[in-house]
Design a protein around this motif. Structure first.
Motif, mmCIF file in Angstrom:
data_model
loop_
_atom_site.group_PDB
_atom_site.id
_atom_site.type_symbol
_atom_site.label_atom_id
_atom_site.label_comp_id
_atom_site.label_asym_id
_atom_site.label_seq_id
_atom_site.Cartn_x
_atom_site.Cartn_y
_atom_site.Cartn_z
ATOM 1 N N THR A 238 0.949 -1.485 0.323
ATOM 2 C CA THR A 238 -0.138 0.089 -0.196
ATOM 3 C C THR A 238 0.815 0.967 0.237
ATOM 4 O OG1 THR A 238 0.010 -0.292 2.350
ATOM 5 C CG2 THR A 238 -2.092 -0.911 0.992
ATOM 6 N N THR A 265 -5.102 -12.167 -0.350
ATOM 7 C CA THR A 265 -4.956 -11.277 1.203
ATOM 8 C C THR A 265 -3.572 -10.193 0.642
ATOM 9 O OG1 THR A 265 -3.835 -12.816 2.412
ATOM 10 C CG2 THR A 265 -3.073 -11.316 3.194
ATOM 11 N N VAL A 266 -4.106 -8.539 1.253
ATOM 12 C CA VAL A 266 -2.987 -8.104 0.864
ATOM 13 C C VAL A 266 -1.946 -7.398 2.050
ATOM 14 C CG1 VAL A 266 -2.788 -5.259 0.129
ATOM 15 C CG2 VAL A 266 -3.722 -7.198 -1.471
ATOM 16 N N GLU A 267 -1.360 -7.265 2.489
ATOM 17 C CA GLU A 267 -0.398 -6.531 3.492
ATOM 18 C C GLU A 267 -1.080 -5.212 3.346
ATOM 19 O OE1 GLU A 267 3.620 -7.305 3.767
ATOM 20 O OE2 GLU A 267 3.157 -9.242 4.968
ATOM 21 N N ALA A 268 -1.458 -4.365 4.215
ATOM 22 C CA ALA A 268 -1.246 -2.514 4.273
ATOM 23 C C ALA A 268 -0.154 -2.466 5.129
ATOM 24 C CB ALA A 268 -2.937 -2.410 4.892
ATOM 25 N N LEU A 282 -9.877 -1.463 -1.810
ATOM 26 C CA LEU A 282 -9.533 -2.448 -1.804
ATOM 27 C C LEU A 282 -10.669 -3.678 -1.409
ATOM 28 C CD1 LEU A 282 -6.196 -2.261 0.200
ATOM 29 C CD2 LEU A 282 -6.668 -3.517 -2.315
ATOM 30 N N ILE A 290 -6.887 -8.569 5.783
ATOM 31 C CA ILE A 290 -5.338 -7.343 4.917
ATOM 32 C C ILE A 290 -4.777 -7.608 6.305
ATOM 33 C CG2 ILE A 290 -6.467 -6.125 3.707
ATOM 34 C CD1 ILE A 290 -7.231 -4.206 6.165
#
Length: 494
Positions: A238, A265-268, A282, A290
């Motif tokens: 991000t 999954t997105v690593e914020a 997102l 996240i």
């Protein structure tokens, strides 16, 4: 200086990794002649020989002419697990003997016994696959691997929980890892591919273009395979513009479809990269998990380690994510950060308890060779083993009070206190990707700078590591080479 002589075997790597647990700050060298040892050095002799058709393993620890301790194991070929090969049994016996001799002369505790690998749960999975019951597995872990009882029970419980997510093993299933190697700043402990944006922002556009190209090509290579999970990590994904992230996510969904992606999954990660606009987009893109990673909730530590945000920013980012509708949020923290002690961990856990994340990953500080911390260790105060143990115990108690249980575990080299990293979760919120990447029972295809693909061949129970280059400029120039590296192994699966 620790001098080591091996006789009758050549298990150099295994012996070195075991001794490094106990002699963290000493140089360990392997020699051929006792005459090369000075009177002030510790000499460790590891000997394997046959006596009346049976193997004997012996360890002697000396200083000068004085014998400090010794250990002898007879019938080493009969150690523990009957299904193991003779070589594996002898290797375990050599390590057992060294462990028994060394623990008589040092104060350092080794909770994980002779296990030195990253994934101790793999031992349990192997034993379950061979048909051993819980009682037998615990006996082997305690007596042959010398693991402390609480650690043995921990990995047994985790492995049993994981199996419903791992099996059946299908060679045409895979997960996708996407590397975004950019961050607002670089933390002192970090060794991941990470380029501070103030120096590398001009590369972002080209990087996204090359990354999407690699995603397209991997899609072509896997047309006869089935995707399972997607994990966008870094760096801090991000930290780049949400418009770039949208392009990447859109392409992943268009190339691989959405029906088979069980988890995305997105690593914020850093709260200083999170905004309402980012989270809303997102969520609209279908991201269902996240990470918002504080590492600590102590202001002084955040400044010391190079994080340009406050604990208030963490609280606000987490609350915003809940408000927007995210129902699976992970938080990472690190035990043993520079200058932190027991009271600091209690403060951090009290904050986290109020937030009630769905996953909590507790890392123990590891001194990475490529980190700024490793270059300037004398500038920081790091906790000793007993304090690390207390802090780990505190995180475990808080996690249980929050209704969480451990679901994956791994270890790292140079980890403080010879401890571990544990992922906790509330009921039914296990991160599938974390289990799959750690237990290595599914192919993980990685795209982007620094990504490491792990091609799994179930018939041989073998992993083939296929790394992408870490350097950003090299990746931009050599992306076709990265695709070709994967191509020859993917072909073997299909």
């Amino acid at each position: 200086m620790i001098s080591v002589i091996l006789k009758g075997h050549d298990f150099v790597y295994e012996v070195f990794e075991l001794l490094r647990i106990f002699f963290v700050n000493d140089e360990i060298r392997f020699i051929d002649e006792k005459a090369l040892v000075d009177d002030q050095s510790l000499l460790i002799e590891s000997i394997l020989y046959k006596n009346n058709h049976s193997y004997v393993v012996e360890t002697n620890i000396k200083k000068g002419d004085k014998l400090l301790s010794s250990s002898v194991i007879n019938e080493a070929e009969k150690i523990g697990v009957k299904d193991f090969s003779e070589k594996k049994k002898l290797k375990i016996a050599v390590k057992m003997s060294i462990y028994e001799a060394v623990t008589k002369v040092v104060e350092m505790k080794a909770p994980w016994g002779i296990l030195t690998g990253v994934r101790p749960t793999k031992v349990v999975h192997e034993l379950i696959d061979k048909g051993y019951n819980d009682e037998s597995i615990l006996e082997i872990l305690l007596n042959n691997y010398k693991i402390f009882k609480e650690k043995a029970k921990l990995i047994l419980n985790i492995a049993k929980l994981q199996r419903k997510y791992i099996y059946p093993v299908l060679k045409t299933n895979f997960s996708l890892y996407v590397s975004i190697p950019f961050c607002p700043t670089r933390c002192v402990y970090c060794s991941f591919p990470s380029n501070p944006l103030d120096k590398s922002k001009n590369y972002v556009s080209e990087y996204v273009e090359k990354l999407i190209y690699e995603i397209d090509k991997v899609g072509e290579l896997t047309e006869n395979m089935k995707i399972n999970t997607v994990y966008i990590g870094g760096g801090t994904p991000t930290s780049i513009s949400i418009s770039y992230l949208e392009k990447i996510i859109d392409r992943i969904q268009n190339v691989f479809g959405t029906d088979n992606i069980a988890e995305f999954t997105v690593e914020a990660g850093r709260p200083d990269t999170i905004s309402r606009d980012v989270l809303i987009k997102l969520k609209k893109l279908g991201i269902d998990r996240i990470s918002i990673n504080p590492q600590t909730m102590n202001e002084n530590t955040l400044k010391l380690i190079g994080r340009k945000h406050s604990s208030k920013d963490i609280l606000e980012a987490f609350s915003l994510a809940r408000e927007i509708g995210f129902r699976n949020i992970n938080m990472d923290l690190i035990v043993g950060l520079p200058n932190e002690g027991v009271e600091d961990i209690i403060k951090t856990m009290e904050f986290i308890e109020k937030l009630k994340p769905d996953n909590l990953t507790v890392h123990t500080m590891a001194i990475k060779r490529a980190s700024k911390l490793n270059e300037s260790l004398n500038d920081f105060k790091l906790s000793k083993q007993k304090e690390i143990e207390k802090m780990i115990d505190i995180t475990r108690k808080f996690a249980y009070e929050m209704g969480m249980y451990p679901y994956y575990l791994y270890r790292q080299k140079q980890i403080l206190g010879n401890m571990e990293n544990v992922g906790y979760t509330v009921q039914d919120k296990e991160c599938l990707y974390n289990i799959l990447i750690m237990e290595e029972k599914q192919t993980i295809l990685a795209v982007g700078a620094g990504g490491v693909s792990k091609i799994f061949f179930p018939d041989e129970n073998r992993i083939e590591r296929v790394p992408n280059v870490k350097n950003l400029n090299e990746y931009l120039k050599r992306v076709d080479e990265m695709i070709e590296r994967k191509k020859k192994f993917i072909k073997l699966l299909t």
